[in-house]
Scaffold this motif. Structure first.
Motif, mmCIF file in Angstrom:
data_model
loop_
_atom_site.group_PDB
_atom_site.id
_atom_site.type_symbol
_atom_site.label_atom_id
_atom_site.label_comp_id
_atom_site.label_asym_id
_atom_site.label_seq_id
_atom_site.Cartn_x
_atom_site.Cartn_y
_atom_site.Cartn_z
ATOM 1 N N LEU A 112 -39.858 -28.253 -10.140
ATOM 2 C CA LEU A 112 -39.895 -28.603 -8.721
ATOM 3 C C LEU A 112 -39.017 -27.636 -7.932
ATOM 4 O O LEU A 112 -37.868 -27.385 -8.292
ATOM 5 N N HIS A 113 -39.583 -27.100 -6.858
ATOM 6 C CA HIS A 113 -38.813 -26.278 -5.933
ATOM 7 C C HIS A 113 -38.777 -26.957 -4.573
ATOM 8 O O HIS A 113 -39.830 -27.331 -4.031
ATOM 9 N N ILE A 114 -37.585 -27.136 -4.018
ATOM 10 C CA ILE A 114 -37.415 -27.749 -2.707
ATOM 11 C C ILE A 114 -37.241 -26.645 -1.673
ATOM 12 O O ILE A 114 -36.326 -25.834 -1.764
ATOM 13 N N ASP A 115 -38.124 -26.638 -0.708
ATOM 14 C CA ASP A 115 -38.067 -25.641 0.358
ATOM 15 C C ASP A 115 -37.052 -26.095 1.417
ATOM 16 O O ASP A 115 -37.253 -27.104 2.082
ATOM 17 N N GLU A 116 -35.967 -25.336 1.555
ATOM 18 C CA GLU A 116 -34.922 -25.635 2.531
ATOM 19 C C GLU A 116 -34.856 -24.565 3.615
ATOM 20 O O GLU A 116 -33.819 -24.384 4.264
ATOM 21 N N GLN A 144 -45.786 -25.820 -15.256
ATOM 22 C CA GLN A 144 -46.474 -26.377 -14.103
ATOM 23 C C GLN A 144 -45.456 -26.638 -12.998
ATOM 24 O O GLN A 144 -44.436 -27.287 -13.226
ATOM 25 N N GLY A 145 -45.702 -26.094 -11.802
ATOM 26 C CA GLY A 145 -44.719 -26.204 -10.740
ATOM 27 C C GLY A 145 -45.245 -26.890 -9.503
ATOM 28 O O GLY A 145 -46.440 -26.836 -9.189
ATOM 29 N N TYR A 146 -44.336 -27.524 -8.768
ATOM 30 C CA TYR A 146 -44.651 -28.201 -7.522
ATOM 31 C C TYR A 146 -43.643 -27.797 -6.443
ATOM 32 O O TYR A 146 -42.514 -27.388 -6.743
ATOM 33 N N ILE A 147 -44.059 -27.937 -5.205
ATOM 34 C CA ILE A 147 -43.220 -27.598 -4.054
ATOM 35 C C ILE A 147 -43.180 -28.792 -3.103
ATOM 36 O O ILE A 147 -44.194 -29.465 -2.884
ATOM 37 N N THR A 148 -42.009 -29.035 -2.554
ATOM 38 C CA THR A 148 -41.854 -30.013 -1.484
ATOM 39 C C THR A 148 -40.792 -29.491 -0.530
ATOM 40 O O THR A 148 -40.082 -28.534 -0.845
ATOM 41 N N SER A 149 -40.680 -30.085 0.627
ATOM 42 C CA SER A 149 -39.697 -29.649 1.612
ATOM 43 C C SER A 149 -38.613 -30.704 1.756
ATOM 44 O O SER A 149 -38.835 -31.899 1.511
ATOM 45 N N LEU A 150 -37.438 -30.255 2.163
ATOM 46 C CA LEU A 150 -36.283 -31.150 2.200
ATOM 47 C C LEU A 150 -36.450 -32.271 3.219
ATOM 48 O O LEU A 150 -35.864 -33.349 3.064
ATOM 49 N N GLN A 199 -30.447 -34.797 -3.703
ATOM 50 C CA GLN A 199 -30.453 -35.693 -4.860
ATOM 51 C C GLN A 199 -31.459 -36.827 -4.676
ATOM 52 O O GLN A 199 -32.136 -37.221 -5.629
ATOM 53 N N ARG A 200 -31.522 -37.357 -3.487
ATOM 54 C CA ARG A 200 -32.490 -38.436 -3.227
ATOM 55 C C ARG A 200 -33.918 -37.942 -3.415
ATOM 56 O O ARG A 200 -34.761 -38.644 -3.980
ATOM 57 N N LEU A 201 -34.201 -36.712 -2.987
ATOM 58 C CA LEU A 201 -35.546 -36.173 -3.124
ATOM 59 C C LEU A 201 -35.892 -35.924 -4.583
ATOM 60 O O LEU A 201 -37.053 -36.092 -4.989
ATOM 61 N N PHE A 202 -34.918 -35.512 -5.383
ATOM 62 C CA PHE A 202 -35.157 -35.355 -6.822
ATOM 63 C C PHE A 202 -35.683 -36.659 -7.420
ATOM 64 O O PHE A 202 -36.659 -36.671 -8.177
ATOM 65 N N VAL A 203 -35.018 -37.747 -7.085
ATOM 66 C CA VAL A 203 -35.399 -39.052 -7.640
ATOM 67 C C VAL A 203 -36.775 -39.476 -7.138
ATOM 68 O O VAL A 203 -37.610 -39.962 -7.916
ATOM 69 N N LEU A 204 -37.045 -39.279 -5.855
ATOM 70 C CA LEU A 204 -38.337 -39.685 -5.298
ATOM 71 C C LEU A 204 -39.491 -38.912 -5.929
ATOM 72 O O LEU A 204 -40.530 -39.489 -6.281
ATOM 73 N N VAL A 205 -39.330 -37.596 -6.076
ATOM 74 C CA VAL A 205 -40.396 -36.780 -6.661
ATOM 75 C C VAL A 205 -40.559 -37.105 -8.141
ATOM 76 O O VAL A 205 -41.686 -37.152 -8.659
ATOM 77 N N ALA A 206 -39.450 -37.324 -8.838
ATOM 78 C CA ALA A 206 -39.533 -37.674 -10.261
ATOM 79 C C ALA A 206 -40.320 -38.960 -10.462
ATOM 80 O O ALA A 206 -41.147 -39.075 -11.380
#
Length: 465
Positions: A112-116, A144-150, A199-206
């Motif tokens: 997972l990569h978070i776009d900041e 396998q990779g995914y992208i989300t934004s902060l 950290q919150r986004l890590f948990v939500l995406v997981a």
């Protein structure tokens, strides 16, 4: 004047001496005693390339193995920022999957990569270029990779994620995130908030991807800096979770730090020997003065000290590991931002930082001519209790012909109501807030739900009486 101090030492004699940096020219590896040295660690230990890489692999595997937490059936989400720690982490995991049968890592892995970029002031073109580099690096390692934004971390809905191949950038919530950061008065609180949102986004995406553990690339130097900065910003009680190998504040998702025994210098050597490139991206305090935040000043202090005293990072980190607090991860009423148990409840016999802040506020409001005595402390408590009772009465409701008005939409809220559900460190982040509009939406909704539940319990208890 005598130069001997009270301990019997001459000036400076009792302090740790500066490390004498060894030279690699004609130096022999201390491990194999055959090859010429290529690496100097701790200012005096010389290793060849082969021994260093073998030692790095062993250190990584030992960090995972000694905890006995990671299982072959686990689904792991790897947070990849493009920095040295996460890049080396991906390479070590990939190498571990090609080991012999009894040493092979066989757990399922997702990146997972978070776009900041919106926070760091990047343009859309710069963000696309960085994501493209992240995608190429991930594909080369066959993950396998995914992208989300902060900005997905501040909403109440499920986060939107996209595959890296799509190179899609979601910028709809950029303004909401930047507006939230602009309400904070200093970079110290901004960096703290970004860390908690991340950290919150890590948990939500997981949870959305069905992963039960998250790997982050925090190294020993980063954690040593975090230990000192956490204590400075009032998060000393959270150290075991913020810097330990295991962060299990969330009962469903564990955050693990398998790179915590690597220093920044070791990571640079590892990346160079494996021809791995770091994907640079600006941060919130990039090109800012060293005094812009507590975190950046602490980073300069630790890194500068470690140049002359090579045991600085390891000493701070090992000392932090030994610190223990009675704040556990089991709580029915955790902080709505960091998910840690609230540390703001004190007894009458205790003196706390919150009481000192309350008294300072009370003194400031009374003016310079007022004289004070011990009874003023009790007045502060009475005023706080009266204010609490007033808010409860304002929020109290009863059922009528149109239905119950205790729905979370009808509960009246103020910032004081939200503050009750924040730990001391998170209160400092929003210390300048005076409106609910200055808070993330998920925090406001969480408080509404909690207050509705409290009102319901109160009504039930009154009915039973």
């Amino acid at each position: 004047m005598c130069s001997v101090n009270d301990d019997g030492y001459e000036d400076g004699e009792q302090f740790m001496p500066k490390t004498e940096i060894a030279v690699t020219e004609a130096a022999i590896c201390k491990k194999c005693a055959n090859n010429k040295g290529n690496v100097i660690l701790r200012g005096k230990d010389v290793y060849c390339k082969v021994c260093f890489l073998a030692s790095s692999t062993h250190k990584f595997r030992a960090t995972l193995g000694k905890s006995k937490i990671v299982r072959p059936t686990d689904s792991i989400l790897i947070a990849h920022s493009g920095k040295a720690g996460s890049t080396a982490l991906l390479h070590l995991i990939k190498a571990g999957m090609h080991e012999s049968v009894h040493k092979r890592l066989i757990f399922k892995t997702t990146v997972l990569h978070i776009d900041e970029g919106a926070v760091n002031g990047e343009t859309l073109e710069e963000r696309k270029s960085r994501i493209n580099a992240i995608c190429e690096q991930t594909q080369n390692l066959e993950f396998q990779g995914y992208i989300t934004s902060l900005d997905q971390s501040i909403s109440e809905s499920e986060p939107n994620i996209h595959t890296m191949e799509s190179l899609e950038i979601c910028s709809h919530g950029d303004k909401m995130l930047t507006d939230l950061l602009n309400t904070l008065s200093n970079y110290t609180t901004k960096q703290e908030l970004l860390h908690k949102l991340r950290q919150r986004l890590f948990v939500l995406v997981a949870k959305k991807l069905g992963c039960n553990k998250v790997f982050v690339g925090d190294n020993a130097t980063d954690l040593a800096i975090r230990i000192l900065s956490n204590i400075s910003v009032g998060r000393g009680a959270h150290l075991p979770f913020d810097v330990g190998f295991i962060d299990n504040r969330c009962p469903d998702i564990m955050i693990l730090r398998p790179m915590r025994d690597f220093t920044r210098k070791e990571l640079v050597y590892y990346l160079n020997f494996n021809n791995l490139q770091i994907i640079h991206s600006p941060e919130l305090t990039t090109k800012k003065d060293q005094y812009v935040s507590i975190q950046k000043l602490t980073e300069k202090f630790v890194t500068d000290l470690d140049l002359n005293f090579c045991g600085t990072v390891s000493t701070v980190l090992r000392t932090g590991d030994k610190l223990y607090t009675e704040v556990g991860n089991n709580s029915d009423n955790p902080c709505i931002l960091c998910n840690m148990p609230l540390d703001t409840t004190v007894f009458d016999t205790e003196i706390s930082a919150i009481q000192a802040t309350m008294f300072s506020r009370f003194v400031s409001l009374q003016g310079p001519q007022r004289k004070y005595n011990t009874n003023d402390v009790s007045k502060i408590k009475i005023n706080e209790q009266n204010e609490e009772n007033r808010r409860k009465n304002d929020n109290c409701c009863s059922c009528n012909d149109t239905g119950c008005c205790s729905s979370n939409k009808s509960v009246k809220l103020s910032y004081k109501d939200v503050e009750k559900y924040l730990c001391y460190g998170c209160r400092l982040i929003f210390q300048d807030a005076n409106s609910l509009n200055m808070l993330p939406p998920f925090m406001v909704n969480a408080v509404r739900d909690k207050m509705c539940l409290e009102n319901m319990r109160q009504e039930i208890s009154e009915f039973l009486l």
